[in-house]
Write a protein that holds these residues in place. Structure first.
Motif, PDB file in Angstrom:
ATOM      1  N   GLY A 285       2.701  -4.073  -4.174  1.00  0.00           N
ATOM      2  CA  GLY A 285       2.729  -5.146  -3.189  1.00  0.00           C
ATOM      3  C   GLY A 285       3.381  -4.763  -1.887  1.00  0.00           C
ATOM      4  O   GLY A 285       3.559  -5.635  -1.027  1.00  0.00           O
ATOM      5  N   LYS A 286       3.718  -3.497  -1.689  1.00  0.00           N
ATOM      6  CA  LYS A 286       4.350  -3.074  -0.449  1.00  0.00           C
ATOM      7  C   LYS A 286       3.263  -2.636   0.552  1.00  0.00           C
ATOM      8  O   LYS A 286       2.200  -2.164   0.188  1.00  0.00           O
ATOM      9  CB  LYS A 286       5.294  -1.882  -0.693  1.00  0.00           C
ATOM     10  CG  LYS A 286       6.465  -2.241  -1.593  1.00  0.00           C
ATOM     11  CD  LYS A 286       7.350  -1.024  -1.775  1.00  0.00           C
ATOM     12  CE  LYS A 286       8.548  -1.345  -2.671  1.00  0.00           C
ATOM     13  NZ  LYS A 286       9.430  -0.194  -2.875  1.00  0.00           N
ATOM     14  N   LEU A 287       3.611  -2.812   1.811  1.00  0.00           N
ATOM     15  CA  LEU A 287       2.725  -2.410   2.883  1.00  0.00           C
ATOM     16  C   LEU A 287       3.161  -1.028   3.408  1.00  0.00           C
ATOM     17  O   LEU A 287       4.313  -0.828   3.757  1.00  0.00           O
ATOM     18  CB  LEU A 287       2.733  -3.435   4.021  1.00  0.00           C
ATOM     19  CG  LEU A 287       2.182  -4.820   3.678  1.00  0.00           C
ATOM     20  CD1 LEU A 287       2.364  -5.744   4.868  1.00  0.00           C
ATOM     21  CD2 LEU A 287       0.738  -4.755   3.290  1.00  0.00           C
ATOM     22  N   GLU A 288       2.252  -0.141   3.446  1.00  0.00           N
ATOM     23  CA  GLU A 288       2.529   1.188   3.964  1.00  0.00           C
ATOM     24  C   GLU A 288       1.572   1.470   5.132  1.00  0.00           C
ATOM     25  O   GLU A 288       0.375   1.205   5.052  1.00  0.00           O
ATOM     26  CB  GLU A 288       2.323   2.263   2.884  1.00  0.00           C
ATOM     27  CG  GLU A 288       3.345   2.177   1.764  1.00  0.00           C
ATOM     28  CD  GLU A 288       3.165   3.315   0.769  1.00  0.00           C
ATOM     29  OE1 GLU A 288       2.195   4.114   0.954  1.00  0.00           O
ATOM     30  OE2 GLU A 288       3.973   3.417  -0.176  1.00  0.00           O
TER      31      GLU A 288
ATOM     32  N   PRO B  36      -2.108  -1.626   7.938  1.00  0.00           N
ATOM     33  CA  PRO B  36      -1.319  -1.188   6.768  1.00  0.00           C
ATOM     34  C   PRO B  36      -2.178  -1.122   5.525  1.00  0.00           C
ATOM     35  O   PRO B  36      -3.279  -1.662   5.482  1.00  0.00           O
ATOM     36  CB  PRO B  36      -0.258  -2.272   6.656  1.00  0.00           C
ATOM     37  CG  PRO B  36      -0.917  -3.493   7.186  1.00  0.00           C
ATOM     38  CD  PRO B  36      -1.829  -3.043   8.293  1.00  0.00           C
TER      39      PRO B  36
ATOM     40  N   LYS C 164      -1.854  -1.855   1.390  1.00  0.00           N
ATOM     41  CA  LYS C 164      -1.044  -2.508   0.381  1.00  0.00           C
ATOM     42  C   LYS C 164      -1.155  -1.756  -0.926  1.00  0.00           C
ATOM     43  O   LYS C 164      -2.256  -1.522  -1.441  1.00  0.00           O
ATOM     44  CB  LYS C 164      -1.510  -3.949   0.202  1.00  0.00           C
ATOM     45  CG  LYS C 164      -0.583  -4.783  -0.668  1.00  0.00           C
ATOM     46  CD  LYS C 164      -1.029  -6.235  -0.691  1.00  0.00           C
ATOM     47  CE  LYS C 164      -0.056  -7.086  -1.511  1.00  0.00           C
ATOM     48  NZ  LYS C 164      -0.468  -8.508  -1.530  1.00  0.00           N
ATOM     49  N   THR C 165      -0.021  -1.329  -1.478  1.00  0.00           N
ATOM     50  CA  THR C 165      -0.006  -0.575  -2.725  1.00  0.00           C
ATOM     51  C   THR C 165      -0.058  -1.516  -3.909  1.00  0.00           C
ATOM     52  O   THR C 165      -0.109  -2.739  -3.763  1.00  0.00           O
ATOM     53  CB  THR C 165       1.263   0.288  -2.793  1.00  0.00           C
ATOM     54  OG1 THR C 165       2.398  -0.588  -2.765  1.00  0.00           O
ATOM     55  CG2 THR C 165       1.329   1.239  -1.603  1.00  0.00           C
TER      56      THR C 165
END
Length: 835
Positions: free
Chosen positions: A103-106, A97, A99-100
């Protein structure tokens, strides 16, 4: 409940490589040997634990692998699809993933199309293939897979190799063909250069390079026809230049046994080599004359040799081939043979007249073999012959023949001379014997025969010529007699079955003064029959009008050349001419033959009978109204000549018809009468002249007016001057004027040009004039292009003409140089032989 343990899959193993395929370089071994302390940890690794961790999933037994596989499959089906950008989310296990900033995982996503392509590729894989990231292949499976991959690689390599072989084969064939063409062109160029070099060597010094003739002869057997043609033409040029001006006689066996000098041996070797090579060359030409592809070149070479060296050896062989092709259907070959034969007839000084007699004899054989079915050119060449005027007369000046009788010498005039002393007699005999020997030697080396030999040769030639002509006449008479019994409707005007009759009649007319009197009666009967007259009157004749007129011309020439010995009535030929005037057609018959017949039969000779002259005057006036300017002018000139010679016939110029006391037995004119003596033309009037004075041709109208003015002249008080113009000359002059006055297809009359100019000047619209569109640019451009194209062609023609003139002058200078060189060589040869 404890935390759920994440499944961490091991990375893919590197491809399996066999131990035998591993290559270790010398540098690597040297590096390991020098740094053994750093490579010692490799020996302490726990390979078993590493293999167990990599080959199996960490923390799972082998029984749980299937459950793990099913679980992963369910997770893959529950992946979310992004409808906004049409993306597909990837399994977190398969991708790391990102991390933006929020703090989100994409996770990484791929296009749906790409995912579908990947799915299709996976579906097409083998069903028994195992997941390498999960299951480890055994050594046996590895070996099988390696073998399978190697087999597939070998198959692919073979397929690629076959394709490459096919392409390489095609390229090889193309390259081979190109190389073959290039090599053939190069070989052809080399052979041409070689031929030129050998030819120049022979021309520069033939005595030293005479052996090179054999090398030139070998090139005539080449497989390339172009080389063969070049070889034949090269040999032709060489032989024409080096052949001497005498016939070569090879030495006999006794002469070969005699001891001679080196110069004589050298000359003998040169002559024998030249003669043998010339014989081989002629044999090749005769053989190639039978091949259609080389026939024209072979005949050209033979004709050129016959024209250039008719005195040399093997002339009979060349003459036989040339005369055989004198009636060839090929126009080029026939023209070459006819020109060579005419050259033989015209240049008798080169061969002494022997070749002329041989050629005429061969032509006579051809006429006999083919039964007079030859091309007219084969007989037309005989018109080039020339004969002495005194050929048939005996010698008027003979040497005194001395006959020894009773001590006296008797001469032809009867005078006697007393016998001298014995000493003087012996001296005279020795002088006479010496003169005879010198005369014999002079004749043996002289090209021109003496007068007696020349007369004998010409007599034999003339006999052969008349044999040809009489054979053709006999054949024509027999054909005419056989045809006269058939239906007249089946005849067409013309003599397609008698192709040699026209040149035969022309030759008889030329040599009529040389015909023997013993044949005159038979000849006149043949001519009368061919002209279409018999004892029962005129008959249907398959010959053309021109040929029948030619028969009449020949008969009159024979009659006038032998006027003292013949007593033949020519009335039948006048009847034929009178009737043939109505059968004449300008587009079918020859106008010059008609004009010549009018000149010989009506204008020349003694004065005609008044009835016959009046009939011809009336018939010629009617003839002038019906045909063109040339024929009308010839007829009017003949008409005027008849009126001048027969003054009583001028009554036809008066207005009153009937003729009075001059009308004769027939008081009324019969225009359909076949006999001019029974036409009653003296009872008619020449009203045709009044129409001819309005003729569109000014020359004809002037001639008609001058003839009409003759009626006011009194023949008893004034003698009319006879016109010197002949009908034949008037016909030729009028024909030339008619040809010059004919408008060409490209030129236009002045009236047409004026109309075209008027079409160009048209009224223009004021609006168009204000806009300025007065000129069509495309039309102007087209006219300028045409104009400059014509100018370019004219300039190019001028340049080519200059080059042609320069080339012709160079050729003439080169021929003059060769001629002088050949004369110098002949003088040198004669000097050597004289020494």
């Amino acid at each position: 409940m404890g935390k759920k343990r994440k499944v961490i899959l091991p990375p893919d193993l590197p491809p399996e490589v066999a131990d035998n395929d591993i290559e270790v370089s010398d540098e690597d071994l040297e590096f390991i040997g020098q740094n053994r302390e750093y490579a010692g940890f490799l020996t302490k690794l726990d390979t078993k634990s590493i293999d167990r961790h990599v080959k199996r999933v960490a923390g799972h037994e082998s029984d749980d692998l299937e459950a793990l596989y099913e679980q992963r499959k369910r997770k893959a089906s529950l992946l979310k699809r992004n409808d906004d950008d049409d993306k597909l989310q990837v399994d977190p296990v398969d991708a790391l993933p990102v991390k933006t900033l929020d703090g989100k995982l994409e996770y990484r996503t791929v296009d749906r199309t790409k995912s579908e392509a990947i799915t299709n590729e996976k579906d097409n894989t083998e069903e028994n293939e195992k997941d390498m990231s999960v299951v480890k292949l055994t050594k046996k499976e590895k070996r099988l897979k390696i073998k399978k991959s190697r087999k597939e690689a070998k198959k692919e390599a073979k397929v690629e190799e076959k394709g490459n072989v096919g392409v390489e084969k095609l390229h090889t064939e193309v390259l081979a063909k190109v190389e073959e063409d290039l090599s053939a062109e190069e070989l052809f160029r080399k052979k041409k250069i070689k031929l030129a070099e050998i030819g120049l060597q022979l021309l520069e010094n033939p005595e030293e390079n005479i052996k090179s003739l054999k090398e030139l002869l070998k090139n005539c057997d080449d497989g390339n026809q172009n080389i063969v043609k070049l070889g034949l033409m090269s040999l032709l040029a060489v032989f024409k230049d080096i052949i001497p001006g005498y016939r070569i006689r090879l030495p006999t066996e006794k002469e070969m046994e005699m001891t001679v000098s080196k110069a004589v041996l050298k000359q003998r070797f040169y002559e024998s080599t030249l003669l043998n090579s010339y014989k081989a060359y002629l044999a090749k030409l005769i053989a190639m004359e039978k091949k259609p592809s080389l026939r024209q070149v072979a005949v050209r070479c033979l004709a050129s040799l016959l024209d250039a060296v008719p005195h040399f050896n093997y002339r009979e062989n060349i003459l036989a081939i040339v005369i055989k092709n004198i009636s060839s259907p090929d126009d080029t070959i026939r023209k070459l043979c006819c020109n060579a034969t005419k050259s033989i007839f015209l240049n008798e000084g080169k061969h002494g007249g022997e070749a002329t007699f041989e050629a005429v004899r061969l032509i006579a054989q051809q006429v006999k073999i083919y039964e007079c079915q030859l091309h007219p050119d084969s007989i037309e060449v005989l018109s080039s012959l020339t004969f002495d005027e005194d050929i048939g007369k005996p010698d008027t000046q003979a040497e005194a023949v001395k006959i020894k009788k009773k001590g006296k010498w008797k001469t032809p005039d009867g005078s006697n001379k007393l016998q001298g002393s014995e000493k003087k007699k012996t001296r005279q005999e020795s002088l006479a014997k010496t003169r005879e020997e010198v005369t014999a030697d002079f004749k043996s080396v002289s090209f021109a025969p003496d007068s007696r030999e020349r007369k004998r040769m010409q007599s034999e030639t003339l006999s052969a010529v008349f044999e040809i002509y009489f054979r053709i006449l006999k054949h024509s008479t027999d054909s005419h007699a056989s045809r006269s019994t058939t239906d007249a409707a089946s005849f067409s005007h013309g003599s397609s079955s008698l192709p040699l009759l026209a040149p035969c009649l022309k030759g008889l007319g030329k040599f009529s003064h040389l015909i023997d009197l013993d044949f005159m009666g038979d000849l006149m009967r043949c001519l009368k029959q061919l002209a279409g007259y018999s004892d029962h009157g005129t008959i249907q004749n398959p010959l053309s009008v021109s040929e029948r007129l030619q028969c009449c011309i020949v008969a009159f020439r024979v009659m006038r050349n032998n006027l003292e010995a013949l007593n033949i009535d020519l009335q039948d030929f006048f009847v034929q001419l009178y009737n043939l005037l109505l059968e004449y057609r300008p587009d079918r018959d020859q106008g010059e033959v008609l004009a010549e017949a009018l000149k010989i039969m009506l204008c020349e000779g003694k004065q005609h009978d008044m009835q016959r002259a009046a009939a011809f005057i009336k018939r010629l006036a009617t003839f002038s109204l019906s045909y063109g300017s040339a024929e009308a002018m010839a007829a009017l000139v003949t008409l005027k000549h008849l009126l001048q010679k027969n003054s009583k016939c001028r009554n036809l110029l008066e207005n009153d018809a009937g003729g009075g006391s001059l009308s004769g037995l027939v008081s009324k004119y019969q225009p359909d009468a076949t006999d001019p003596n029974l036409s009653g033309a003296l009872g008619s009037v020449l009203w045709e002249l009044s129409l001819l004075t309005k003729h569109y041709n000014s020359s004809i109208s002037s001639m008609a007016a001058s003839i009409m003015s003759m009626g006011s002249v009194n023949p008893a008080q004034s003698q009319v001057f006879l016109s010197t113009a002949s009908p034949l000359q008037a016909f030729r002059d009028s024909s030339i004027l008619c040809e010059l006055s004919k408008p060409t297809s490209k030129s236009a009359t002045s009236r047409q040009k004026q109309r075209e100019l008027q079409k160009d000047y048209v009224l223009m619209d004021p609006e168009v004039m204000q806009n300025g569109n007065l000129v069509d640019e495309d039309e102007v451009r087209r006219k300028l292009e045409d104009r400059f194209a014509v100018h370019k062609v004219i300039t190019e023609n001028e340049r080519l003409r200059k080059e042609l003139n320069h080339t012709l002058s160079s050729i003439s200078l080169y021929e003059e140089y060769n001629r002088q060189k050949k004369q110098k060589r002949r003088r040198t040869t004669k000097r050597v032989l004289g020494d």
